[in-house]
Design a protein around this motif. Structure first.
Motif: not given
Lengths: 332, 115
Positions: A154-155, A198-199, A201, A272, A278, A283, B1, B22, B24, B32, B54-55, B58-59, B61-62, B65, B86, B89-90
């Motif tokens: 990720x990243x 830190x960001x 993963x 993923x 999409x 989706x 976007x 979104x 992404x 960030x 809406x979307x 994984x970026x 998510x990062x 975290x 949705x 679930x992630x």
């Protein structure tokens, strides 16, 4: 060279001052292209203009000549800005070449060979969205067992690529294919947790298939669950295994499960980039992905992964947003 | 976007954020940066509402975290609310639901949406 430009420009200017036609104006446009190509700065162009005028209309009053000197002074900054711009373009080109080089090094460094096994058919496809692939697949195998790691960093970009090398060396430090999946994840988690920012993963799935028992044992660190296809019941199920992403905290309990494969059963491992596809309508859901896979279940594992990739590419109108990796283990 | 991030200090040591759009690779840096503006004091409570997201990939998510880690390092608490199924679930798949405080969207809200 400037001498030649001067002559050309004087001619164009002479023609235009005599007859203000579109054609003569167009000559001027063409000329400016040459000037840019030869890196002639704006203030030099004005000097050329002034010199040409001196020859064509020497009778112009003095204050007109003075005004050109002022204009030349004013244009000097533009000339500098232009030079800077050209240096940047050159630098950018260098970066692009370095990226290309890095991407090649990555490919060589992280290359993994799909093993040939007696009773297991393996197919793999991994397509990056940009130059550098954030997905990583690695095989470990001996005569009877094959281990597979599917990871998504990720990243993106260069940091992600460096991160992958850590996974690779972590895996190379293990005792080969028979290492238990939870041990593999634990070892790599400790390496990654210590060294990653830190960001950044990693989600990773690890599974081993023992050809002598036909048992697939697996564990997951926050990775997309693989799909298991059972030929007997003609149905799909998710291979769930709880576990946190790699690199978040040092001590993580991973779950380990196993499943027995019958003839023509297969496991579909992915990142993923597959599940987050999409299309214009929204989706592409899991059911669609399953249907696509099922429609080619009789083909070889390699043909299957390639077909699924092309089909999903088509549904997304060839706009791949994320790295895409798909691996299929199919019992012969 | 596009993305929208609104942060509000509603009480001492209590920050509420509303995130929409979104998340992404293109918009994650904006999020960030916005989150980096939060002054992380001891015992801070940060509540981020994601109901208009809406979307997220994984970026995104990062980013959460990373932010979670810095909040924890400051002895604080981070809460994510209003997640769609949705998005939920992630967080489930990645195991983050086990360590983070995550509230999925209420059923009522879902019904409201369909009306």
């Amino acid at each position: 060279m400037p001498q030649e430009f001067k002559r050309q420009y004087r001619e164009i200017l002479e023609q235009y001052t005599q007859r203000q036609t579109e054609h003569n104006l167009y000559e001027g446009q063409n000329f400016s292209r040459q000037l840019i190509q030869k890196n002639i700065s704006p203030e030099e162009v004005i000097s050329i203009h002034k010199a040409s005028l001196e020859e064509l209309m020497p009778e112009l009053p003095n204050n007109v000549w003075h005004s050109f000197d002022l204009l030349i002074e004013v244009m000097i900054r533009y000339g500098l800005a232009l030079k800077e711009h050209q240096t940047l373009i050159k630098k950018q080109e260098n970066f692009r070449m370095e990226m290309e080089l890095a991407s090649n090094v990555q490919q060589t460094l992280l290359k993994t060979k799909v093993p040939e096994m007696n009773s297991l058919d393996i197919g793999m496809i991994s397509v990056p969205a940009k130059e550098m692939n954030g997905d990583y697949t690695h095989f470990l195998n001996d005569d009877t067992t094959v281990g597979i790691a599917v990871a998504d960093v990720i990243g993106k970009g260069i940091p992600a690529a460096l991160c992958m090398s850590m996974i690779k060396y972590g895996m190379d430090s293990l005792n080969g294919a028979e290492t238990e999946p939870i041990v593999v994840l634990d070892v790599i988690n400790r390496i990654v947790e210590k060294s990653v920012s830190d960001s950044m993963f990693i989600s990773m799935f690890y599974g081993t298939y023992d050809t002598s028992t036909s048992v697939f044992t697996y564990a997951s660190a926050g990775h997309e669950p693989p799909l298991f296809y059972c030929a007997k019941s003609n149905s799909f199920s998710e291979l769930q295994a709880k576990g946190l992403l790699l690199g978040v905290i040092p001590n993580v309990k991973y779950e380990q499960h196993s499943i027995s494969l019958g003839k023509d059963d297969f496991v579909v491992m992915m990142t993923d980039g597959v599940t987050e596809c999409r299309s214009k309508e929204g989706f592409i859901d899991q059911k669609t992905v399953m249907d696509i896979i099922e429609s080619v279940r009789d083909q070889s594992a390699q043909d299957m992964v390639e077909y699924v990739f092309h089909k999903l590419e088509e549904l997304q109108e060839f706009e791949q947003r994320d790295d895409f990796t798909l691996v299929i283990f199919k019992k012969k | 976007m596009n993305i929208s991030v609104e942060l509000q200090t509603i009480a001492e040591l209590h920050i509420k954020g509303l995130i929409g759009g979104e998340i992404d690779a293109f918009t994650a840096p904006i999020l960030r940066e916005k989150l980096a503006e939060v002054t992380l004091q001891d015992n801070i409570h940060v509540e981020l509402n994601l109901q208009d997201v809406s979307y997220m990939d994984s970026t995104g998510l990062g980013v959460f975290v990373g932010f979670y880690k810095s909040v924890i390092a400051a002895n604080g608490h981070m809460e994510l609310t209003g997640l769609s199924s949705r998005l939920k679930r992630l967080f489930d798949i990645t195991g983050l639901v086990e360590i983070m405080d995550i509230q999925a969207r209420d059923e009522e809200v879902k019904i409201d949406e369909t009306v």
